[in-house]
Write an enzyme that holds these catalytic residues in place. Structure first.
Site, PDB file in Angstrom:
ATOM      1  N   ARG A  81       1.180   5.023  -6.394  1.00 41.36           N
ATOM      2  CA  ARG A  81       0.969   3.584  -6.459  1.00 41.36           C
ATOM      3  C   ARG A  81       1.209   3.033  -7.867  1.00 41.36           C
ATOM      4  NH1 ARG A  81       1.303   4.738  -1.746  1.00 41.36           N
ATOM      5  NH2 ARG A  81      -0.461   4.897  -0.350  1.00 41.36           N
ATOM      6  N   TYR A 111      -7.181   3.962   3.144  1.00 40.05           N
ATOM      7  CA  TYR A 111      -5.906   3.325   3.491  1.00 40.05           C
ATOM      8  C   TYR A 111      -6.089   1.911   4.052  1.00 40.05           C
ATOM      9  CZ  TYR A 111      -1.120   3.122   5.369  1.00 40.05           C
ATOM     10  OH  TYR A 111       0.183   2.782   5.645  1.00 40.05           O
ATOM     11  N   ILE A 141       0.835  -1.197   0.000  1.00 40.35           N
ATOM     12  CA  ILE A 141       0.000   0.000   0.000  1.00 40.35           C
ATOM     13  C   ILE A 141       0.875   1.254   0.000  1.00 40.35           C
ATOM     14  CG2 ILE A 141      -1.940   1.146   1.143  1.00 40.35           C
ATOM     15  CD1 ILE A 141      -2.353  -1.839   0.229  1.00 40.35           C
ATOM     16  N   GLU A 142       1.959   1.223   0.737  1.00 40.17           N
ATOM     17  CA  GLU A 142       2.801   2.397   0.891  1.00 40.17           C
ATOM     18  C   GLU A 142       3.604   2.729  -0.368  1.00 40.17           C
ATOM     19  OE1 GLU A 142       3.242   4.712   3.064  1.00 40.17           O
ATOM     20  OE2 GLU A 142       1.881   4.013   4.600  1.00 40.17           O
ATOM     21  N   SER A 143       4.245   1.716  -0.940  1.00 42.67           N
ATOM     22  CA  SER A 143       5.226   1.998  -1.998  1.00 42.67           C
ATOM     23  C   SER A 143       5.228   0.976  -3.116  1.00 42.67           C
ATOM     24  CB  SER A 143       6.627   2.034  -1.379  1.00 42.67           C
ATOM     25  OG  SER A 143       6.945   0.748  -0.844  1.00 42.67           O
TER      26      SER A 143
END
Length: 520
Positions: free
Chosen positions: A519, A264, A159-161
């Site tokens: 993303r 998120y 999700i972050e990177s």
């Protein structure tokens, strides 16, 4: 015929005697020290208070969803029982191991359905992400299990990177866990001229799990902890306080939050659902074996990246994927005492390194500028071309190197030593705009003097006099043209963009969000 009482007594006595003898025989054959299995202990309770530091012991989510407890209240945290774990066969791959450790309450709403559809309709994107995670997943799962944390958190870098350790967001968050600079400093992630540990595989994972444990200790709810990781703990705390004041539930679903944070946790839940049942989403996960991908190799001498790659027989791309924190062409033993290499290549590297015990492995060293200098002057002093100096050290045009700056230069002559620990840990490059002057003319007004004109235009009277071949007390005529040199517009633009300012790390984690990278 029914047996008589005497016959029954006799038969029972013989039978009892035989049973007793058989039991004694079995007891004599048993292992002398064998003990019956101990009964499983009841779950232990831990008290977790808001704003506590990360707890040294394990923190685990409750197995089932529970109502959120208002901020500031003491709350019990039930530790996950492990009695049956030893009876399970080893997981066939990392995905199965992650599934076994799921321990967070499931989120089930339309936003989750929306994100499931989004990911499932992009199989190529899922394949790229999961393949990119291959070098890192085993280590992250190992750390989560060691801390007894939910293994869903191993999916958070998706999700972050998208599991890209080189990802940088528009808000300057970096690495696969997307740490902001100040938050990274608070969690002891070094950021200097030679490395940025926000990108380091081991250090960034350690810091991210420390942070998540801290947030769970504050809020007692994994969904709120994740919201705080994205939005900032202060923002989540204030949102909970607003809900409390309005008599609303203190849960993630009921908080008023930005869209990014609103989506998120549903994104993480969607990825969790896909990993749990890939066939239900027509998705195939690549096989990632349940064993270490990389090995840590100690470094006791400075070594060029090109030399390390050659000795390990790996590609530069694979080396950078495991050592993304390094930003220079040399690995400094004083600042980076270990490198990560694919498991088999680590053995090759160590074997090849032993055949070069006396050979110099690095062609670079560090040098400090004794005064503020032009790059051309620095290059001349250290024996390299100015283009190479700019390229290796990232010096843009029209910038001066400020006194005390650390620069990477070739090892030669008196500059032929490994970099000291002080420079490896604290080296910084500070730049200042190179002032380019342009000539203009101004007209003297009635009553003007050189001092008045100089003050009006931000220069000195002495310079005004020199530029116009006049004495400082010379009388000026109304309308008289006078030459003046001022910074050019280009200099002003460079000054505005100069990265010369630095900020001290805060004493507490900033309440700003850890912004996510693109993303796609």
């Amino acid at each position: 015929m029914k047996p008589t009482a005497t016959t029954a007594s006799l038969g029972g006595g013989v039978t009892g005697t035989l049973v007793l003898l058989w039991a004694l025989l079995l007891t004599g054959c048993a292992t002398p020290h064998s003990n019956p299995p101990a009964a499983a202990e009841p779950p232990k309770l831990l008290k977790v208070e808001r704003n506590t530091q990360p707890t040294p012991g394990p923190i685990i989510a409750p197995a089932a969803s529970a109502p959120a407890i208002e901020p500031g209240a003491e709350r019990p945290v039930v530790l996950k029982p492990h009695a049956q774990l030893g009876l399970q066969a080893p997981a066939a791959d990392v995905w199965e191991r992650i599934r076994r450790g799921f321990a967070m309450p499931d989120l089930d709403n339309e936003l989750v359905r929306n994100r499931e559809q989004w990911y499932a309709s992009r199989p190529d994107y899922i394949l790229r992400m999961t393949e990119r995670s291959r070098p890192y997943l085993f280590h992250i799962v190992e750390e989560l299990e060691r801390r007894q944390m939910p293994t869903e958190l191993a999916l958070l870098p998706f999700i972050e990177s998208a599991f890209n350790p080189q990802a940088v967001s528009t808000a300057k968050a970096a690495g696969m866990w997307q740490f902001m600079p100040a938050t990274g400093k608070y969690f002891d992630l070094k950021q200097n001229l030679f490395r940025d540990e926000r990108r380091d595989v081991l250090e960034s994972t350690r810091a991210a799990l420390d942070y998540l444990q801290k947030l769970y200790g504050m809020f007692g709810d994994w969904h709120l902890a994740l919201a705080a990781y994205n939005w900032g703990e202060g923002s989540v705390g204030r949102a909970l306080a607003r809900n409390k004041a309005q008599g609303k539930p203190l849960t993630y679903d009921e908080l008023s939050m930005p869209n990014e944070t609103r989506y998120y946790v549903p994104k993480l839940q969607a990825v969790k659902n896909i990993v749990a049942q890939p066939e239900a989403f027509s998705t195939q996960l690549p096989l990632i074996q349940n064993h270490p991908y990389f090995k840590s190799v100690p470094i006791d001498r400075d070594i060029d990246v090109a030399v390390a790659v050659k000795l390990a027989n790996v590609s530069l791309e694979d080396f950078k994927a495991l050592n993304p924190a390094m930003s220079r062409p040399v690995i400094l033993a004083a600042g980076t005492p270990q490198i990560l290499l694919p498991w088999d290549n680590a053995t090759i590297f160590e074997s090849n390194l032993q055949t070069h015990p006396d050979r110099r492995l690095s062609t670079w060293t560090a040098w400090q500028a004794p005064r503020t200098m032009k790059p051309e002057d620095v290059a001349k002093q250290v024996g390299m071309s100015v283009d190479q100096l700019r390229s290796v050290n990232g010096i843009p045009a029209r910038m001066l190197v400020k006194a005390g700056s650390t620069l990477l230069v070739p090892r030669q002559g008196h500059l032929d030593n490994d970099v000291t620990e002080h420079l490896a840990e604290n080296g910084q490059l500070s730049l200042a705009p190179e002032v380019v002057l342009r000539k203009i003319f101004v007209k003297a007004r009635k009553g003007d003097t050189l001092s008045v004109l100089a003050a009006r235009h931000g220069v000195t009277a002495s310079n005004m006099a020199n530029w116009n071949n006049l004495r400082e007390n010379a009388k000026l005529n109304t309308g008289q043209n006078l030459a003046m040199f001022v910074p050019s517009q280009a200099s002003r633009r460079v000054a505005k963009a100069s990265p010369g300012r630095t900020h001290a790390a805060p004493k507490a984690p900033p309440n700003r969000p850890v912004r996510t990278a693109s993303r796609r």
